[in-house]
Motif scaffolding. Structure first.
Motif, PDB file in Angstrom:
ATOM      1  N   ARG A  43      32.767  27.107  38.891  1.00 46.94           N
ATOM      2  CA  ARG A  43      32.026  26.634  40.379  1.00 46.94           C
ATOM      3  C   ARG A  43      33.294  26.796  41.241  1.00 46.94           C
ATOM      4  O   ARG A  43      34.312  26.100  41.069  1.00 46.94           O
ATOM      5  CB  ARG A  43      31.532  25.330  40.171  1.00 46.94           C
ATOM      6  N   SER A  44      33.202  27.570  42.337  1.00 47.13           N
ATOM      7  CA  SER A  44      34.323  27.790  43.097  1.00 47.13           C
ATOM      8  C   SER A  44      33.823  27.363  44.635  1.00 47.13           C
ATOM      9  O   SER A  44      32.547  26.969  44.842  1.00 47.13           O
ATOM     10  CB  SER A  44      34.830  28.829  43.125  1.00 47.13           C
ATOM     11  N   TYR A  45      34.445  27.840  45.521  1.00 46.21           N
ATOM     12  CA  TYR A  45      34.098  27.860  47.198  1.00 46.21           C
ATOM     13  C   TYR A  45      34.590  29.001  47.809  1.00 46.21           C
ATOM     14  O   TYR A  45      35.349  29.788  47.440  1.00 46.21           O
ATOM     15  CB  TYR A  45      34.819  26.465  47.631  1.00 46.21           C
ATOM     16  N   GLY A  46      34.169  29.200  48.907  1.00 44.82           N
ATOM     17  CA  GLY A  46      34.369  30.265  50.070  1.00 44.82           C
ATOM     18  C   GLY A  46      33.875  29.911  51.331  1.00 44.82           C
ATOM     19  O   GLY A  46      33.618  28.775  51.652  1.00 44.82           O
ATOM     20  N   THR A  47      33.895  30.993  52.290  1.00 44.46           N
ATOM     21  CA  THR A  47      33.481  30.981  53.671  1.00 44.46           C
ATOM     22  C   THR A  47      32.416  31.931  53.764  1.00 44.46           C
ATOM     23  O   THR A  47      32.203  32.963  52.880  1.00 44.46           O
ATOM     24  CB  THR A  47      34.756  31.095  54.574  1.00 44.46           C
ATOM     25  N   VAL A  48      32.047  32.328  54.960  1.00 52.27           N
ATOM     26  CA  VAL A  48      31.052  33.353  55.321  1.00 52.27           C
ATOM     27  C   VAL A  48      31.698  34.694  55.178  1.00 52.27           C
ATOM     28  O   VAL A  48      31.110  35.789  54.965  1.00 52.27           O
ATOM     29  CB  VAL A  48      30.487  33.226  56.685  1.00 52.27           C
ATOM     30  N   ASN A  49      33.150  34.745  55.085  1.00 50.28           N
ATOM     31  CA  ASN A  49      33.953  36.123  55.077  1.00 50.28           C
ATOM     32  C   ASN A  49      34.533  36.129  53.785  1.00 50.28           C
ATOM     33  O   ASN A  49      35.172  37.356  53.603  1.00 50.28           O
ATOM     34  CB  ASN A  49      34.988  35.863  56.091  1.00 50.28           C
ATOM     35  N   SER A  96      29.483  41.691  40.948  1.00 49.07           N
ATOM     36  CA  SER A  96      28.822  42.233  41.902  1.00 49.07           C
ATOM     37  C   SER A  96      28.272  41.039  42.931  1.00 49.07           C
ATOM     38  O   SER A  96      27.765  39.995  42.312  1.00 49.07           O
ATOM     39  CB  SER A  96      27.644  42.754  41.123  1.00 49.07           C
ATOM     40  N   PHE A  97      28.217  41.471  44.006  1.00 48.07           N
ATOM     41  CA  PHE A  97      27.577  40.545  45.268  1.00 48.07           C
ATOM     42  C   PHE A  97      26.859  41.261  46.118  1.00 48.07           C
ATOM     43  O   PHE A  97      27.728  42.162  46.816  1.00 48.07           O
ATOM     44  CB  PHE A  97      28.668  39.561  45.526  1.00 48.07           C
ATOM     45  N   PRO A 121      29.321  39.094  57.400  1.00 48.68           N
ATOM     46  CA  PRO A 121      29.229  37.441  57.212  1.00 48.68           C
ATOM     47  C   PRO A 121      27.950  37.055  56.322  1.00 48.68           C
ATOM     48  O   PRO A 121      26.868  37.699  56.544  1.00 48.68           O
ATOM     49  CB  PRO A 121      29.544  37.045  58.512  1.00 48.68           C
ATOM     50  N   LEU A 122      28.090  36.141  55.610  1.00 48.84           N
ATOM     51  CA  LEU A 122      26.992  35.604  54.789  1.00 48.84           C
ATOM     52  C   LEU A 122      25.969  34.944  55.727  1.00 48.84           C
ATOM     53  O   LEU A 122      26.450  34.186  56.744  1.00 48.84           O
ATOM     54  CB  LEU A 122      27.519  34.561  53.780  1.00 48.84           C
ATOM     55  N   LYS A 123      24.667  35.131  55.279  1.00 49.15           N
ATOM     56  CA  LYS A 123      23.806  34.297  55.840  1.00 49.15           C
ATOM     57  C   LYS A 123      23.623  32.926  55.418  1.00 49.15           C
ATOM     58  O   LYS A 123      23.560  33.077  53.922  1.00 49.15           O
ATOM     59  CB  LYS A 123      22.499  34.875  55.838  1.00 49.15           C
ATOM     60  N   VAL A 155      29.474  27.619  49.704  1.00 49.01           N
ATOM     61  CA  VAL A 155      29.794  27.659  51.304  1.00 49.01           C
ATOM     62  C   VAL A 155      29.582  26.667  52.157  1.00 49.01           C
ATOM     63  O   VAL A 155      28.074  26.797  52.263  1.00 49.01           O
ATOM     64  CB  VAL A 155      29.543  29.175  51.844  1.00 49.01           C
ATOM     65  N   PRO A 156      30.107  25.672  52.823  1.00 53.08           N
ATOM     66  CA  PRO A 156      29.560  24.503  53.361  1.00 53.08           C
ATOM     67  C   PRO A 156      28.938  25.291  54.921  1.00 53.08           C
ATOM     68  O   PRO A 156      29.452  26.230  55.335  1.00 53.08           O
ATOM     69  CB  PRO A 156      30.748  23.949  53.782  1.00 53.08           C
ATOM     70  N   PRO A 157      27.895  24.545  55.143  1.00 48.34           N
ATOM     71  CA  PRO A 157      26.950  24.991  56.276  1.00 48.34           C
ATOM     72  C   PRO A 157      27.932  24.753  57.543  1.00 48.34           C
ATOM     73  O   PRO A 157      28.455  23.667  57.556  1.00 48.34           O
ATOM     74  CB  PRO A 157      25.849  24.610  56.027  1.00 48.34           C
TER      75      PRO A 157
END
Length: 401
Positions: A43-49, A96-97, A121-123, A155-157
């Motif tokens: 389990r990891s983390y990221g941002t919209v980019n 793949s993403f 950018p992610l939704k 990815v925190p909202p």
């Protein structure tokens, strides 16, 4: 001079360890001793980019799922299998993403790391995002195509109120990290089901995740000096005990140059916490740890380096006077900037959180009720302490704040 000596010795040990690992991989491969391979995604983390993807490729040692009636022998055998891992170097994986494909190769310890940049950018429809991983090649006799896994990246909202960074050992679960013999007993003789969380922890953490906006979208991050070999045990422990899921940021374990001499506990945790705060510059955090090791000092340095970013810090008292004294010294040093609260139990932390508007007031009662349930699950143990009842005056003060 002593530092140069340590570096040279560390470099020699690292080279010897790498040579031995390569020799053993080739020997096992030649003798057909490798078991089927599997991917262990973290389990990891990221941002919209950007999404940070990490995991490991290992031979599947057949570590069995935890059960409450597991024997001591089974727990010890599973733990042995975790640490006697057969990592797979130079394995090729396809990540793949969103119909994008990337290739990554494992390092000499079998780890893969990828900073994935989506085309757009992610939704943020969900706090978690799924990444597909497939093992496409490995120089191992037991390799078969079609080995896949699914990684989850947080990815925190944008409307999260705050994030929570928590230690694990002696903060969520009893480990006795200050006593090597007791720590070994807790770690090696139990499993994800028989190791119980401190009373009320799951309810308190869920109340922090809920926050005051009621959306249950405040992100959790777990930073620990436990080795990656324990990842599956800690992952399952959080899920089984209904503690909010979050990235698990553990430490490598081995004869590496900068780890062999051992003092990496503080630098590892500080580095991981720093990376989280840098990744989310517009999000403030609550820090939770314990007085048993270096958490108060680490959190002090974080607070100094990131002024205004830390809301408060809760430190669980492990009932060692000399450790409590260190917390008190840090408290005094930080008193003009950030509260560091030394708490005897989870209910005390929940009371403070409610009084200061971090959680709903009625969540305190839920934490107390959960603490009683947790206490009944571990009868006769001194480690699971039911909280003292909150007085009417305290409850009235909380409701007025």
């Amino acid at each position: 001079m002593s530092q140069d000596w340590k570096k040279r010795l560390g470099a020699s040990l690292e080279k010897a360890d790498d040579t031995f690992d390569l020799f053993m991989q080739r020997l096992r491969n030649r003798l057909g001793l490798y078991k089927p391979l599997h991917i262990v995604p973290y389990r990891s983390y990221g941002t919209v980019n950007r999404l940070y993807v990490k995991g490991r490729v290992l031979a599947d040692k057949g570590i069995s799922s935890a059960a409450e009636n597991d024997t001591l022998w089974k727990n010890l055998l599973n733990m042995y299998r975790r640490f006697e891992s057969d990592e797979v170097r130079d394995a090729v994986l396809q990540v793949s993403f969103n119909e994008q494909h990337y290739q990554v190769v494992t390092d000499r310890e079998g780890y893969y790391v990828l900073n994935l940049e989506p085309k757009a950018p992610l939704k943020l429809d969900d706090i978690w995002h799924e990444v597909e991983i497939e093992l496409t090649h490995a120089n191992i006799s037991s390799f078969e195509p079609g080995v896949k896994a699914e990684a989850h990246v947080l990815v925190p909202p944008p409307d999260a109120e705050y994030g929570i960074i928590s230690d694990i050992d002696d903060t969520i679960v009893l480990t006795s990290a200050t006593d090597l013999i007791k720590m070994s007993q807790h770690t090696f003789m139990n499993n994800a089901r028989t190791r119980l969380p401190f009373a009320g922890v799951s309810a308190f953490y869920r109340s922090l995740q809920l926050g005051r906006n009621g959306k249950r979208n405040n992100p959790f991050f777990y930073v620990s000096s436990s080795p990656w070999n324990l990842y599956d045990l800690l992952h399952d422990f959080l899920d089984i005990h209904d503690i909010p899921a979050g990235p698990l940021l553990l430490r490598d374990f081995g004869l590496m140059q900068n780890k062999f001499f051992g003092s990496d506990h503080m630098s590892h945790k500080f580095k991981e916490i720093k990376n989280i705060l840098l990744t989310y510059p517009h999000l403030n955090f609550i820090l939770i740890g314990d007085s048993g090791q270096e958490d108060p000092k680490i959190y002090r340095e974080v607070i100094k380096e990131f002024p205004g970013r830390i809301i408060c810090s809760y430190i669980r008292d492990v009932n060692l006077p000399d450790r409590a004294k260190i917390v008190q010294e840090v408290q005094e040093e930080l008193k003009e900037t950030v509260e560091m609260i030394l708490v005897k139990d989870t209910a005390e932390a929940a009371q403070h959180a409610a009084q200061n508007g971090y959680i709903f007031h009625d969540e305190v009662e839920k934490v107390e009720e959960q603490a009683v349930i947790d206490q009944s699950d571990a009868p006769g143990t001194a480690t699971q302490q039911a909280p003292a009842p909150i007085s009417k005056d305290t409850r009235r003060k909380s409701s007025e704040s």
